[in-house]
Every structure is written in C-alpha cells, then in structure tokens.
Design a protein around this motif. Structure first.
Motif, PDB file in Angstrom:
ATOM      1  N   ALA A  58       0.838  -0.926  -0.077  1.00 41.63           N
ATOM      2  CA  ALA A  58      -0.110  -0.178  -0.066  1.00 41.63           C
ATOM      3  C   ALA A  58       0.940   1.093  -0.025  1.00 41.63           C
ATOM      4  O   ALA A  58       0.314   2.372  -0.656  1.00 41.63           O
ATOM      5  CB  ALA A  58      -0.915  -0.072   1.158  1.00 41.63           C
ATOM      6  N   GLU A  59       2.165   1.252   0.541  1.00 43.62           N
ATOM      7  CA  GLU A  59       2.831   2.315   0.689  1.00 43.62           C
ATOM      8  C   GLU A  59       3.282   3.060  -0.589  1.00 43.62           C
ATOM      9  O   GLU A  59       3.216   4.319  -0.924  1.00 43.62           O
ATOM     10  CB  GLU A  59       4.201   2.007   1.307  1.00 43.62           C
ATOM     11  CG  GLU A  59       4.221   1.646   2.694  1.00 43.62           C
ATOM     12  CD  GLU A  59       3.937   0.337   3.331  1.00 43.62           C
ATOM     13  OE1 GLU A  59       3.608  -0.417   2.156  1.00 43.62           O
ATOM     14  OE2 GLU A  59       3.841   0.053   4.170  1.00 43.62           O
ATOM     15  N   LEU A  60       3.370   2.283  -1.672  1.00 45.58           N
ATOM     16  CA  LEU A  60       3.539   2.841  -2.924  1.00 45.58           C
ATOM     17  C   LEU A  60       2.334   3.675  -3.569  1.00 45.58           C
ATOM     18  O   LEU A  60       2.413   4.634  -4.037  1.00 45.58           O
ATOM     19  CB  LEU A  60       4.019   1.635  -3.944  1.00 45.58           C
ATOM     20  CG  LEU A  60       5.661   1.163  -3.806  1.00 45.58           C
ATOM     21  CD1 LEU A  60       5.728  -0.139  -4.877  1.00 45.58           C
ATOM     22  CD2 LEU A  60       6.555   2.398  -3.927  1.00 45.58           C
ATOM     23  N   TRP A  61       1.186   2.952  -3.240  1.00 44.12           N
ATOM     24  CA  TRP A  61      -0.022   3.447  -3.720  1.00 44.12           C
ATOM     25  C   TRP A  61      -0.446   4.803  -2.917  1.00 44.12           C
ATOM     26  O   TRP A  61      -0.791   5.809  -3.549  1.00 44.12           O
ATOM     27  CB  TRP A  61      -1.199   2.497  -3.548  1.00 44.12           C
ATOM     28  CG  TRP A  61      -1.072   1.352  -4.873  1.00 44.12           C
ATOM     29  CD1 TRP A  61      -0.096   0.462  -4.977  1.00 44.12           C
ATOM     30  CD2 TRP A  61      -2.112   1.249  -6.000  1.00 44.12           C
ATOM     31  NE1 TRP A  61      -0.432  -0.264  -6.255  1.00 44.12           N
ATOM     32  CE2 TRP A  61      -1.520   0.195  -6.675  1.00 44.12           C
ATOM     33  CE3 TRP A  61      -3.098   1.983  -6.187  1.00 44.12           C
ATOM     34  CZ2 TRP A  61      -2.338   0.009  -7.885  1.00 44.12           C
ATOM     35  CZ3 TRP A  61      -3.967   1.605  -7.565  1.00 44.12           C
ATOM     36  CH2 TRP A  61      -3.205   0.492  -8.287  1.00 44.12           C
ATOM     37  N   LEU A  62      -0.162   4.766  -1.607  1.00 46.51           N
ATOM     38  CA  LEU A  62      -0.306   5.997  -1.131  1.00 46.51           C
ATOM     39  C   LEU A  62       0.663   7.120  -1.419  1.00 46.51           C
ATOM     40  O   LEU A  62       0.442   8.381  -1.506  1.00 46.51           O
ATOM     41  CB  LEU A  62       0.004   5.622   0.495  1.00 46.51           C
ATOM     42  CG  LEU A  62      -1.171   4.848   1.081  1.00 46.51           C
ATOM     43  CD1 LEU A  62      -0.633   4.464   2.353  1.00 46.51           C
ATOM     44  CD2 LEU A  62      -2.326   5.659   1.368  1.00 46.51           C
ATOM     45  N   GLU A  63       1.763   6.663  -1.896  1.00 39.72           N
ATOM     46  CA  GLU A  63       2.885   7.638  -2.308  1.00 39.72           C
ATOM     47  C   GLU A  63       2.358   8.413  -3.509  1.00 39.72           C
ATOM     48  O   GLU A  63       2.645   9.451  -3.962  1.00 39.72           O
ATOM     49  CB  GLU A  63       4.131   7.197  -2.493  1.00 39.72           C
ATOM     50  CG  GLU A  63       5.379   7.781  -2.582  1.00 39.72           C
ATOM     51  CD  GLU A  63       6.803   7.010  -2.522  1.00 39.72           C
ATOM     52  OE1 GLU A  63       7.619   7.862  -3.089  1.00 39.72           O
ATOM     53  OE2 GLU A  63       6.737   5.983  -2.295  1.00 39.72           O
ATOM     54  N   SER A  64       1.785   7.242  -4.440  1.00 35.29           N
ATOM     55  CA  SER A  64       1.194   8.163  -5.523  1.00 35.29           C
ATOM     56  C   SER A  64      -0.071   8.630  -5.653  1.00 35.29           C
ATOM     57  O   SER A  64      -0.648   9.406  -6.591  1.00 35.29           O
ATOM     58  CB  SER A  64       1.455   6.842  -6.840  1.00 35.29           C
ATOM     59  OG  SER A  64       0.049   6.139  -6.514  1.00 35.29           O
ATOM     60  N   GLY A  65      -0.646   8.371  -4.630  1.00 30.48           N
ATOM     61  CA  GLY A  65      -1.973   9.165  -4.373  1.00 30.48           C
ATOM     62  C   GLY A  65      -3.259   8.382  -4.723  1.00 30.48           C
ATOM     63  O   GLY A  65      -4.254   8.732  -4.689  1.00 30.48           O
ATOM     64  N   ARG A  66      -2.805   7.177  -5.185  1.00 36.39           N
ATOM     65  CA  ARG A  66      -3.926   6.409  -5.907  1.00 36.39           C
ATOM     66  C   ARG A  66      -4.650   5.518  -4.680  1.00 36.39           C
ATOM     67  O   ARG A  66      -5.768   4.621  -5.178  1.00 36.39           O
ATOM     68  CB  ARG A  66      -3.677   5.563  -6.971  1.00 36.39           C
ATOM     69  CG  ARG A  66      -3.299   6.351  -8.091  1.00 36.39           C
ATOM     70  CD  ARG A  66      -3.443   5.712  -9.578  1.00 36.39           C
ATOM     71  NE  ARG A  66      -2.560   4.560  -9.825  1.00 36.39           N
ATOM     72  CZ  ARG A  66      -2.525   3.598 -10.627  1.00 36.39           C
ATOM     73  NH1 ARG A  66      -3.559   3.640 -11.578  1.00 36.39           N
ATOM     74  NH2 ARG A  66      -1.874   2.904 -10.736  1.00 36.39           N
ATOM     75  N   TRP A  67      -4.063   5.391  -3.716  1.00 37.89           N
ATOM     76  CA  TRP A  67      -4.907   4.268  -2.520  1.00 37.89           C
ATOM     77  C   TRP A  67      -6.089   4.581  -2.406  1.00 37.89           C
ATOM     78  O   TRP A  67      -7.074   3.700  -2.285  1.00 37.89           O
ATOM     79  CB  TRP A  67      -3.870   4.253  -1.468  1.00 37.89           C
ATOM     80  CG  TRP A  67      -4.420   3.127  -0.460  1.00 37.89           C
ATOM     81  CD1 TRP A  67      -5.219   3.254   0.876  1.00 37.89           C
ATOM     82  CD2 TRP A  67      -4.165   1.627  -0.435  1.00 37.89           C
ATOM     83  NE1 TRP A  67      -5.282   1.977   1.383  1.00 37.89           N
ATOM     84  CE2 TRP A  67      -4.709   1.293   0.669  1.00 37.89           C
ATOM     85  CE3 TRP A  67      -3.536   0.919  -1.274  1.00 37.89           C
ATOM     86  CZ2 TRP A  67      -4.713  -0.372   1.026  1.00 37.89           C
ATOM     87  CZ3 TRP A  67      -3.610  -0.470  -1.235  1.00 37.89           C
ATOM     88  CH2 TRP A  67      -4.203  -0.897   0.061  1.00 37.89           C
ATOM     89  N   HIS A  68      -6.380   5.721  -2.271  1.00 39.63           N
ATOM     90  CA  HIS A  68      -7.807   6.172  -1.993  1.00 39.63           C
ATOM     91  C   HIS A  68      -8.881   6.587  -3.014  1.00 39.63           C
ATOM     92  O   HIS A  68     -10.033   6.610  -3.016  1.00 39.63           O
ATOM     93  CB  HIS A  68      -7.655   7.418  -0.735  1.00 39.63           C
ATOM     94  CG  HIS A  68      -7.367   6.976   0.541  1.00 39.63           C
ATOM     95  ND1 HIS A  68      -7.831   6.219   1.224  1.00 39.63           N
ATOM     96  CD2 HIS A  68      -5.889   7.562   1.059  1.00 39.63           C
ATOM     97  CE1 HIS A  68      -6.672   6.117   2.204  1.00 39.63           C
ATOM     98  NE2 HIS A  68      -5.886   6.820   2.082  1.00 39.63           N
ATOM     99  N   VAL A  69      -8.179   6.962  -4.084  1.00 39.87           N
ATOM    100  CA  VAL A  69      -8.530   7.246  -5.478  1.00 39.87           C
ATOM    101  C   VAL A  69      -9.268   6.214  -6.198  1.00 39.87           C
ATOM    102  O   VAL A  69     -10.153   6.308  -6.642  1.00 39.87           O
ATOM    103  CB  VAL A  69      -7.665   8.106  -6.243  1.00 39.87           C
ATOM    104  CG1 VAL A  69      -8.574   8.614  -7.620  1.00 39.87           C
ATOM    105  CG2 VAL A  69      -7.218   9.599  -5.529  1.00 39.87           C
TER     106      VAL A  69
END
Length: 569
Positions: free
Chosen positions: A77-88
C-alpha cells in the motif's frame, strides 16, 4: 492430439448466465469454465489461443525494443499511498492485509511498482530510453462482473511501460507502441480501429484505445469515412450547432401536470425536444452541481469530470435534489439556482438558445421563453455532451459514422504523473536532475481472445482466425472402424504434424454428424474429412470454416492445399 484425449468438454445447450456470444461459445466449445463470479479456468483449447496471442505480442514488443520482466501481483500500500491512488482507485482495488496487519493490494495495473523499480536503478540519461513489459494476471473487483471474459475480476494482461528523457522521447516510444499494437491485432486476424480515448484512472495527457469492431461491443466509437479521425464517443469533441435566432419573449410559467420527462413535456407543449433545457444534478464529493444540456442531447460524464475533478462523482439522489432545490425532481430548472449556491455548468449549445423550456422549480410547472444569461447565470460553458452519428467530423467536417467496439488495448502518455509522485529522476548530460517521462501500454490478452470470438462466429460456433486458432485443422474419419479410412487418417495426421500443421484427429467412435458439430463449434479453420469419396476416388474433402467452401483434394496434394488455406486465412 487425439480428440479422445483432448480435455474439451463441449456442451449442446447454452449456459443460462452467458449473455454475450463469446461467453456462450467459449463455455459451450470447452474453452473456459467458471470458478466464481468474474473468475475463470482456462482449459487446454483456451490456453493454446492465449499462448498464440501472447507469442505475437512478445514478438512485436521485442521488435520494438521492449524487455520482458515479471513484477509481483501483491503490491504494498505504501507505493499506492505515495502515488496518491490508494484512496482514489475505489472499491475495484482488491485490498488485503498480511499477518502483520500491513496493507497490500492485488495489482490491477503496475505503474507504482515499475516506477519504484526504475527509480532504484536508473539514474543517468545514458540508461534511457527504457521499455519494460510483462504478461501477467491482473485483478479488479468489478462491481458487476459480466460478459464472461469481457469484464472479469481476474484477467490476463500485457503491460509495457516506457521511460524517456523528455516529451520528444515519449512521443517516439508512444508511436512505437501504437505501430506495434496495430501489427499485433492485424497479425491476430482482427478488424480493429485505433481511436482517441480518455485516460481514466491511469491519468496522463493523451491516449488511444484499440477497438475490435463488433456489434456486441460495449463501447461506441465515431469515425470519419474520409479522414483518419476516430474516437470513443466519451471524448469526441462536439461542434455546437447554432440554434434558430428569434426575438426573446417574456419568461412565463405554465402548468405541465404530471409531465416530468423531456418526451412528455415536448408532447404536452407541442415543441421539439431540442427546445428544452435538461437539468441534471451530480454529487461531486461534498458539492452538488447542476449540468445543462439540450433535451435531445445526452450529457457526457467523462467531459464533466474533466471540468470538475472530484474523488467521488455520481448522479445526485432524488432526496438530495429535493433538499437543495425545494422541488420535486422532474420539475427543477436552472432559473434561480444560482441563488441557492449551486454551480451551473452548461453545454455550449445552451448559450444560444432563445425562448427555451425548462423546469419551473414548482411541481407540475415549467418555464417557457427561457433565455440563458437573462434568466439564469452559468458558471462555465463547455462541450459537455456525447457526440452523435451524423454530426460533422472535428477534423474535416465530413459526416461521422458510428460503430460499436470492444477495447482490447490502450496506450497512454503518462508524462511525469508517476515519476513526480514517486520522485523518479535522472541526471542529464549537464548534471541536472530531471523527472523521467513515462508512458504505459496495455493489451487485454484474455479479452482479445473473447473479442476474436465476438467478431468471428456464426450460428454453428466459433470461426477462429488461423493465426490464433487452438489447432489449424481437424481430421475426421467418417468411420474409425473402417480399416482403410482409419489407417489413411493416421498417416495424414502424422504427415501434417511433421509439416508444422497443428492438427486434431477425431478418433471417437461417434456419428460423423456429432464430429462435424463439434468441429464447427470449436472453430478449427480447416476440416478434413475422409469418407466415401476417399475410398472410391482417393480424394479428401476439405471444408474451410470461414466461408464454408468445400473442395475435394487428391491425397498427395492435401498438405500444400491446407498450408495455402492457412496462409490466406
């Protein structure tokens, strides 16, 4: 392969849940079996087709300079949070935790992983450009998996990512992939069109979809018969038509009892639908916005979301509309909305409307003689509608035609969207740090198989293009108990295998009619029958699946004859 040993459990009846032709035929012909909603097992025939499609893809990717890798399905999840897409990304993202309660997801796509990989190892301009690809299962938790392999929760995809020094390099990589995709789908024997498309959740500045033309396709495209223009209707620009000029009349409210739809109001007032302003409401995050289009037009949510970006975007509920306007849905119009702090977006055609009709903001009432800007204020005018067949081409003004298509591939210019978010940089020849410029390029491998069936079938079954057929031909001895026919079939089977023709020998002790039905259902490009004509005249019946043409060929000529057919089809 002997048919008796081939795991191809064919069915005579169509499964009740199968809605589209590809789903029906791939199940009936023994290619796939359902494991759970949107998840399928690929049986041997399907595996052979998928391998052939994948082989064509690999050849063209390698020819374009791509290098194959394999990335993990499970992504932190860290990578997706870094890209901004985890919640999007939304609920389509399969999310899971490990035993340490750390968050992961099953990869629906691999922009984050590949960018992380490259930022670790690429630091100099000398290492660019770089093209890396994989063929792997992807996972998306579709709200409503349907249409068999068309919209599944697990699917096979080829994704390639390009890394360049700048826009010029990206354009070169993009063109390489565009050309490679055109070659791939042509080699697969498919009729297709590249069309301009929306980038969607992937993001980026430019995109093309590769559409297999089929009446059953979910997507609608428009294309120009005179120039090269083609686009998905979701993003095709619309040229606004001029409304008839006339003197403005005083705004008047009239009773329209029980008339809430455009059709009902138009009939009741004896006017055309194009004289009505349709008012729609959307919940965009915490804000409700209003959208105006002509009554004979369809609003375009993709264009609207580009104009008003938000994390959540959906039609406002009837209760919400009543709460913010004080009026029953169906009778709400733009007059007075600005006083309720509701932002109004309007399609460009609304601007020139005069003496129009809209909701009266009172049950059973509508306004007539409405004039925009005089009677209500619009925050922004923009192209907010879906294009229709018959409208002018945005490039050459020729009348556009419409077709349906199945998206099998898409190419994106990502730019620096992910390299900026994940800080993927390189040092140029002057020692200066620069963001790597990226592109991504996907092909649905399993979806391409299904699209090929949607485009190539008839009442009897699948009609595979020769390049991706599971087997090139089937040999059918009318009677396996006839020693002459059986021995000749065995010899022909051996000769075909030795000459590179992929062939099935139907050795079952079944009636010829049963074998013929299975051959047509499975869709071998060539059917070879040894029967009475062979025992009497030493000629073999050859039937081409695509055009059902039947020929009788001397035994000595059969190999070359079949090879010629396969080259043609």
């Amino acid at each position: 392969m002997y048919f008796s040993r081939l795991y191809a459990p064919t069915l005579r009846e169509t499964p009740a849940e199968a809605e589209v032709v590809s789903h029906q035929l791939l199940v009936r012909a023994g290619f796939i079996r359902k494991s759970s909603a949107g998840v399928y097992t690929y049986l041997p025939l399907a595996q052979k087709v998928l391998q052939k499609i994948s082989s064509i893809i690999r050849e063209e990717m390698d020819r374009a300079g791509g290098q194959e890798i394999m990335m993990p399905v499970i992504q932190p999840a860290e990578l997706w949070l870094e890209s901004g897409r985890w919640h999007v990304y939304g609920k389509e993202l399969f999310r899971l935790k490990d035993r340490h309660e750390r968050d992961f997801c099953l990869g629906p796509t691999h922009e984050e992983i590949i960018t992380d990989l490259v930022r670790m190892d690429v630091s100099s301009y000398r290492q660019l450009p770089l093209l890396l690809y994989q063929i792997q299962n992807k996972y998306r938790d579709e709200r409503r998996p349907r249409f068999g392999l068309m919209r599944g929760r697990e699917f096979i995809m080829k994704d390639l990512y390009s890394f360049d020094r700048g826009e010029e390099g990206l354009n070169l990589s993009y063109q390489k992939m565009y050309d490679a995709y055109s070659a791939i789908f042509a080699r697969c024997g498919l009729k297709f069109r590249p069309v301009e498309a929306d980038s969607g959740a992937i993001g980026g500045s430019g995109s093309h979809e590769f559409m297999v033309i089929a009446e059953s396709g979910e997507a609608q495209i428009v294309y120009c018969p005179d120039c090269s223009y083609a686009a998905n209707v979701e993003i095709a620009p619309c040229l606004p038509s001029e409304n008839e000029k006339q003197p403005a009349q005083p705004l008047t409210k009239v009773e329209t009892p029980g008339r809430t739809s455009v059709e009902e109001v138009a009939q009741f007032l004896n006017i055309a639908a194009c004289q009505i302003i349709k008012t729609l409401f959307y919940q965009a995050d915490e804000e409700v916005i209003a959208v105006l289009v002509r009554g004979d037009r369809t609003n375009n949510e993709i264009k609207l979301q580009r104009l008003h970006p938000s994390l959540t975007f959906e039609m406002a509920s009837a209760d919400k509309i009543k709460e913010i306007t004080g009026c029953e849905p169906g009778y709400v119009g733009p007059v007075g909305l600005d006083g309720k702090n509701i932002k109004i977006y309007a399609d460009e055609e609304i601007k020139t409307m005069v003496n129009a009709v809209c909701g009266g903001n009172e049950k059973d009432c509508h306004f007539v003689n409405v004039v925009p800007e005089r009677d209500f204020n619009v925050a922004t005018y923009a192209d907010l509608r879906l294009i229709e067949e018959g409208e002018p081409c945005p490039q050459c003004k020729t009348t556009l035609k419409k077709a349906r298509g199945i998206e099998v591939g898409q190419v994106f210019k990502l730019g620096t969207k992910y390299s900026k978010a994940l800080n993927a940089i390189y040092i140029d020849e002057n020692g200066k740090e620069n963001l790597i410029v990226m592109g991504c390029y996907g092909i649905g491998v399993s979806r391409t198989m299904a699209a090929a069936v949607e485009q190539n079938n008839d009442a009897d079954g699948i009609v595979w293009p020769a390049a991706i057929a599971p087997y090139h031909a089937v040999i059918i001895p009318v009677s396996v108990s006839d020693p002459q026919l059986w021995q000749a079939s065995l010899e022909l089977y051996s000769k075909m295998q030795n000459s590179g023709i992929e062939v099935v020998l139907d050795d079952r002790n079944e009636r010829a009619g049963v074998k013929f039905k299975d051959a047509d259902l499975i869709g071998y490009p060539v059917r070879i029958t040894l029967g009475k004509k062979f025992t009497e005249e030493n000629v073999i019946e050859v039937k081409i699946r695509k055009d059902k043409n039947v020929s009788f060929v001397p035994e000595n000529d059969i190999i070359n004859y079949v090879k010629d057919i396969l080259r043609k089809y």
